[in-house]
Design a protein around this motif. Sequence first.
Motif, PDB file in Angstrom:
ATOM      1  N   LEU A 128     -30.779  38.231   0.801  1.00  0.00           N
ATOM      2  CA  LEU A 128     -31.990  38.853   1.322  1.00  0.00           C
ATOM      3  C   LEU A 128     -33.187  38.696   0.396  1.00  0.00           C
ATOM      4  CD1 LEU A 128     -30.595  42.237   2.729  1.00  0.00           C
ATOM      5  CD2 LEU A 128     -31.244  40.186   4.005  1.00  0.00           C
ATOM      6  N   THR A 129     -32.987  38.229  -0.816  1.00  0.00           N
ATOM      7  CA  THR A 129     -34.075  38.151  -1.790  1.00  0.00           C
ATOM      8  C   THR A 129     -35.210  37.272  -1.304  1.00  0.00           C
ATOM      9  OG1 THR A 129     -32.473  38.465  -3.566  1.00  0.00           O
ATOM     10  CG2 THR A 129     -34.651  37.643  -4.180  1.00  0.00           C
ATOM     11  N   GLN A 130     -34.908  36.074  -0.827  1.00  0.00           N
ATOM     12  CA  GLN A 130     -35.930  35.166  -0.333  1.00  0.00           C
ATOM     13  C   GLN A 130     -36.571  35.720   0.924  1.00  0.00           C
ATOM     14  OE1 GLN A 130     -37.199  32.554  -1.790  1.00  0.00           O
ATOM     15  NE2 GLN A 130     -38.651  32.231  -0.108  1.00  0.00           N
ATOM     16  N   THR A 145     -38.166  48.002  -5.782  1.00  0.00           N
ATOM     17  CA  THR A 145     -37.243  47.972  -4.645  1.00  0.00           C
ATOM     18  C   THR A 145     -36.051  47.101  -5.017  1.00  0.00           C
ATOM     19  OG1 THR A 145     -38.115  45.969  -3.578  1.00  0.00           O
ATOM     20  CG2 THR A 145     -39.222  48.063  -3.076  1.00  0.00           C
ATOM     21  N   ILE A 146     -35.023  47.167  -4.203  1.00  0.00           N
ATOM     22  CA  ILE A 146     -33.878  46.253  -4.310  1.00  0.00           C
ATOM     23  C   ILE A 146     -33.790  45.526  -2.979  1.00  0.00           C
ATOM     24  CG2 ILE A 146     -31.396  46.033  -4.719  1.00  0.00           C
ATOM     25  CD1 ILE A 146     -31.493  48.736  -6.141  1.00  0.00           C
ATOM     26  N   ASN A 147     -34.193  44.257  -2.991  1.00  0.00           N
ATOM     27  CA  ASN A 147     -34.264  43.454  -1.759  1.00  0.00           C
ATOM     28  C   ASN A 147     -35.381  43.896  -0.826  1.00  0.00           C
ATOM     29  OD1 ASN A 147     -30.759  43.115  -1.885  1.00  0.00           O
ATOM     30  ND2 ASN A 147     -32.184  41.390  -1.995  1.00  0.00           N
ATOM     31  N   GLY A 148     -36.331  44.667  -1.334  1.00  0.00           N
ATOM     32  CA  GLY A 148     -37.438  45.103  -0.484  1.00  0.00           C
ATOM     33  C   GLY A 148     -38.754  44.432  -0.799  1.00  0.00           C
ATOM     34  N   GLY A 149     -38.763  43.497  -1.752  1.00  0.00           N
ATOM     35  CA  GLY A 149     -39.997  42.825  -2.129  1.00  0.00           C
ATOM     36  C   GLY A 149     -40.733  43.564  -3.228  1.00  0.00           C
ATOM     37  N   ARG A 150     -41.792  42.965  -3.684  1.00  0.00           N
ATOM     38  CA  ARG A 150     -42.608  43.522  -4.765  1.00  0.00           C
ATOM     39  C   ARG A 150     -43.283  44.820  -4.335  1.00  0.00           C
ATOM     40  NH1 ARG A 150     -47.072  40.165  -8.229  1.00  0.00           N
ATOM     41  NH2 ARG A 150     -48.339  41.898  -9.002  1.00  0.00           N
ATOM     42  N   LEU A 151     -43.287  45.801  -5.234  1.00  0.00           N
ATOM     43  CA  LEU A 151     -43.995  47.047  -4.979  1.00  0.00           C
ATOM     44  C   LEU A 151     -45.047  47.153  -6.086  1.00  0.00           C
ATOM     45  CD1 LEU A 151     -43.830  49.264  -2.851  1.00  0.00           C
ATOM     46  CD2 LEU A 151     -42.341  50.553  -4.372  1.00  0.00           C
ATOM     47  N   ILE A 152     -44.991  48.170  -6.929  1.00  0.00           N
ATOM     48  CA  ILE A 152     -45.853  48.198  -8.114  1.00  0.00           C
ATOM     49  C   ILE A 152     -45.296  47.246  -9.166  1.00  0.00           C
ATOM     50  CG2 ILE A 152     -46.792  49.647  -9.955  1.00  0.00           C
ATOM     51  CD1 ILE A 152     -46.485  52.006  -8.026  1.00  0.00           C
TER      52      ILE A 152
END
Length: 275
Positions: free
Chosen positions: A117-119, A39-46
């Motif tokens: 938005l990263t944090q 993701t971009i700014n959506g948090g960890r995915l795989i």
Amino acid sequence: MHRLIFLITLFWFLFPSISINAQSSGEGLYKADCSACHTINGGRLIGPDLAGINELREQSWLISFIRSSQKMIKSGDSLAVAIYNEYSKLPMPDHNWSDEQIISVLNYIRETEDPLLTQAAAEKQVLDSALQQVYISYSDPKFLRGKALFYGYEKFTNGATTCIACHYTNDGSIIGGGKLAMDLTASYGRLGAAGIQAILTNSPFPAMNVSLRNNKLTDDEKEALTVMLQFVNDHQANKPETSRDELIFLLLSMVLVIFLLSHLYVVYDHRKLPS
């Protein structure tokens, strides 16, 4: 009139090249190949959230890693090995892209990301993980349907191949499963609901991607399989893999004992008595 025909003809010849350029742009490449795992700014995915990646790593390193992360891991690159270990040792597929194409993807990430938005995305991920810790009972309808889909008791709506053709879970089932692909017993613990849903939607694994390309799973099927894998992870992930083998051995032993007793009974019943 002639001018109108000329413009239409010109547009007709230009349109394919416009389409090709759109598909090969950073946005097109990212959405086609990267969004299933990142993701971009959506948090960890795989894999990791890619917001801020341009500032975190040198561009030359990113180009090499995106083109072939496994090559860098095998070469002993410490950063590549650390990322591989942190993200459940799931290999990122290689990309036969030019430097310009990879840079276009990196530029798309830079243009799309919002550093502020990263944090917030990281904090949201922690909250979502906490909310996902819901107890699932053995009689849960979603779990039962997920198990039926996994083992092939229920067919997938669009004709996808049964999961046990390639995968296996240590859930105590006698049926077991295939060994062509990874053991999914602890997959929910490694990937979480979002990661599993992403793989089922657009798998980064070539064989699975080809298998599901024309046989997409429905949203309720993906949800049922996710619930099933969560149940297996919660109840079986820390148990030894020998439980199913021991059960099979016990059943075969019982069958053998019954066979021997039956054989002895028949032989004894038809024995020749001395005259």
